[in-house]
Design a protein around this motif. Structure first.
Motif, PDB file in Angstrom:
ATOM      1  N   LEU A 104      46.351  17.302  83.488  1.00  0.00           N
ATOM      2  CA  LEU A 104      46.822  16.182  82.673  1.00  0.00           C
ATOM      3  C   LEU A 104      48.350  16.163  82.547  1.00  0.00           C
ATOM      4  O   LEU A 104      48.911  15.180  82.062  1.00  0.00           O
ATOM      5  N   GLN A 105      48.994  17.232  82.995  1.00  0.00           N
ATOM      6  CA  GLN A 105      50.441  17.326  82.808  1.00  0.00           C
ATOM      7  C   GLN A 105      51.182  16.132  83.404  1.00  0.00           C
ATOM      8  O   GLN A 105      52.118  15.606  82.813  1.00  0.00           O
ATOM      9  N   LYS A 106      50.772  15.689  84.593  1.00  0.00           N
ATOM     10  CA  LYS A 106      51.469  14.584  85.248  1.00  0.00           C
ATOM     11  C   LYS A 106      51.109  13.214  84.675  1.00  0.00           C
ATOM     12  O   LYS A 106      51.728  12.205  85.026  1.00  0.00           O
ATOM     13  N   TYR A 107      50.097  13.174  83.781  1.00  0.00           N
ATOM     14  CA  TYR A 107      49.684  11.897  83.211  1.00  0.00           C
ATOM     15  C   TYR A 107      50.001  11.790  81.718  1.00  0.00           C
ATOM     16  O   TYR A 107      49.757  10.736  81.118  1.00  0.00           O
ATOM     17  N   ALA A 110      52.307   8.912  80.499  1.00  0.00           N
ATOM     18  CA  ALA A 110      51.641   7.616  80.628  1.00  0.00           C
ATOM     19  C   ALA A 110      50.598   7.443  79.524  1.00  0.00           C
ATOM     20  O   ALA A 110      50.462   6.345  78.951  1.00  0.00           O
ATOM     21  N   LEU A 111      49.880   8.501  79.208  1.00  0.00           N
ATOM     22  CA  LEU A 111      48.891   8.449  78.132  1.00  0.00           C
ATOM     23  C   LEU A 111      49.574   8.173  76.794  1.00  0.00           C
ATOM     24  O   LEU A 111      49.093   7.360  75.993  1.00  0.00           O
ATOM     25  N   SER A 112      50.696   8.842  76.563  1.00  0.00           N
ATOM     26  CA  SER A 112      51.422   8.632  75.311  1.00  0.00           C
ATOM     27  C   SER A 112      51.897   7.190  75.196  1.00  0.00           C
ATOM     28  O   SER A 112      51.793   6.572  74.127  1.00  0.00           O
ATOM     29  N   ASN A 113      52.425   6.658  76.285  1.00  0.00           N
ATOM     30  CA  ASN A 113      52.873   5.262  76.269  1.00  0.00           C
ATOM     31  C   ASN A 113      51.714   4.305  76.023  1.00  0.00           C
ATOM     32  O   ASN A 113      51.857   3.290  75.325  1.00  0.00           O
ATOM     33  N   LEU A 114      50.554   4.638  76.587  1.00  0.00           N
ATOM     34  CA  LEU A 114      49.361   3.824  76.373  1.00  0.00           C
ATOM     35  C   LEU A 114      48.965   3.824  74.904  1.00  0.00           C
ATOM     36  O   LEU A 114      48.688   2.764  74.317  1.00  0.00           O
ATOM     37  N   PHE A 115      48.959   5.006  74.291  1.00  0.00           N
ATOM     38  CA  PHE A 115      48.578   5.105  72.882  1.00  0.00           C
ATOM     39  C   PHE A 115      49.633   4.478  71.975  1.00  0.00           C
ATOM     40  O   PHE A 115      49.291   3.883  70.947  1.00  0.00           O
ATOM     41  N   LEU A 116      50.896   4.592  72.342  1.00  0.00           N
ATOM     42  CA  LEU A 116      51.942   3.930  71.562  1.00  0.00           C
ATOM     43  C   LEU A 116      51.769   2.413  71.613  1.00  0.00           C
ATOM     44  O   LEU A 116      51.917   1.727  70.594  1.00  0.00           O
ATOM     45  N   TYR A 157      50.345  17.382  77.255  1.00  0.00           N
ATOM     46  CA  TYR A 157      49.261  17.470  78.228  1.00  0.00           C
ATOM     47  C   TYR A 157      48.185  18.441  77.752  1.00  0.00           C
ATOM     48  O   TYR A 157      46.993  18.261  78.027  1.00  0.00           O
ATOM     49  N   LYS A 158      48.594  19.473  77.041  1.00  0.00           N
ATOM     50  CA  LYS A 158      47.620  20.406  76.464  1.00  0.00           C
ATOM     51  C   LYS A 158      46.940  19.782  75.251  1.00  0.00           C
ATOM     52  O   LYS A 158      45.751  19.987  75.018  1.00  0.00           O
ATOM     53  N   PHE A 159      47.717  19.012  74.501  1.00  0.00           N
ATOM     54  CA  PHE A 159      47.160  18.341  73.327  1.00  0.00           C
ATOM     55  C   PHE A 159      46.063  17.359  73.711  1.00  0.00           C
ATOM     56  O   PHE A 159      44.998  17.332  73.088  1.00  0.00           O
ATOM     57  N   TYR A 160      46.325  16.525  74.725  1.00  0.00           N
ATOM     58  CA  TYR A 160      45.346  15.503  75.097  1.00  0.00           C
ATOM     59  C   TYR A 160      44.032  16.129  75.555  1.00  0.00           C
ATOM     60  O   TYR A 160      42.959  15.607  75.257  1.00  0.00           O
TER      61      TYR A 160
END
Length: 229
Positions: A104-107, A110-116, A157-160
């Motif tokens: 998940l490190q490379k994503y 993008a995940l954070s931006n999606l959730f924001l 990435y570890k959090f997600y």
């Protein structure tokens, strides 16, 4: 049964507490980092909880409570902010130790931006509902700070990954709390959309609760490492 919520709390923390002495994870050795994180986060969420209880955003069914109240909240609700964060951070740490490779490190950005983006959308559409407004407003602030202001260390990435795994016990525990129901929600103060019996907002309440705990946990660990060095 008046012990229902209390037993749910005990069930949440039982295995994480017993397994804290696992030889590989040694979670008990990190208590000096996790308990301050839980305490600080707990104060924030307890203030939130007290306010929401007074505003009738949610309430608690006395049939499933032992009847001890502190600061206007059932004892079990206060314990919730100890048992759930402890269990979730335990999951976070176990995953990091046993599965150090994390794709998940490379994503994560993008995940954070999606959730924001989701937070902004929910604030736009649900600003007139207290639960929606405060929940997504809080998550927006904390997530933006952790992702874009905090530059000392990266852990999202570890959090997600931990959040995704934590959703499994979340559906079990919150499923019981909302189906019995132990916790009653005023649908005028949320979007009215539920996954089963669980309000949509609860998924992101968990995310905000876990994120603040993990962030502070990582901060205290980093400071502890620097002091040792």
């Amino acid at each position: 049964m008046h012990y229902t919520y209390l037993l749910i709390n005990l069930g949440v923390i039982f295995f994480p507490l017993v397994l804290s002495f696992d030889k590989k994870v040694h979670f008990f050795s990190k208590w000096k980092f996790i308990f301050p994180a839980i305490l600080i986060t707990g104060v924030v969420f307890l203030i939130w909880d007290i306010l929401f209880t007074k505003l009738n955003v949610w309430s608690f069914n006395p049939d499933y409570l032992v009847g001890i109240n502190l600061m206007g909240l059932p004892l079990e609700e206060i314990l919730f902010f100890l048992t759930v964060p402890y269990a979730c951070v335990f999951i976070y740490e176990c995953l990091n130790v046993y599965f150090p490779k994390n794709n998940l490190q490379k994503y994560s950005l993008a995940l954070s931006n999606l959730f924001l983006g989701l937070c902004v959308a929910m604030l736009f559409f649900g600003y007139n509902h207290w639960y929606t407004l405060i929940n997504f407003g809080f998550l927006l602030i904390v997530l933006a700070y952790v992702e874009y202001v905090n530059v000392e260390f990266r852990f999202m990435y570890k959090f997600y990954r931990a959040y995704l795994v934590s959703l499994i016990p979340f559906y079990i525990v919150n499923g019981f709390l909302t189906a019995i129901p132990v916790v009653l929600y005023n649908n005028k103060e949320n979007l009215g959309f539920r996954v089963g019996t669980i309000p949509f907002e609860d998924h992101f309440y968990l995310m905000g609760l876990l994120l603040m705990n993990v962030f502070l946990y990582e901060v205290f660990k980093a400071k502890g490492s620097k002091s040792v060095a």
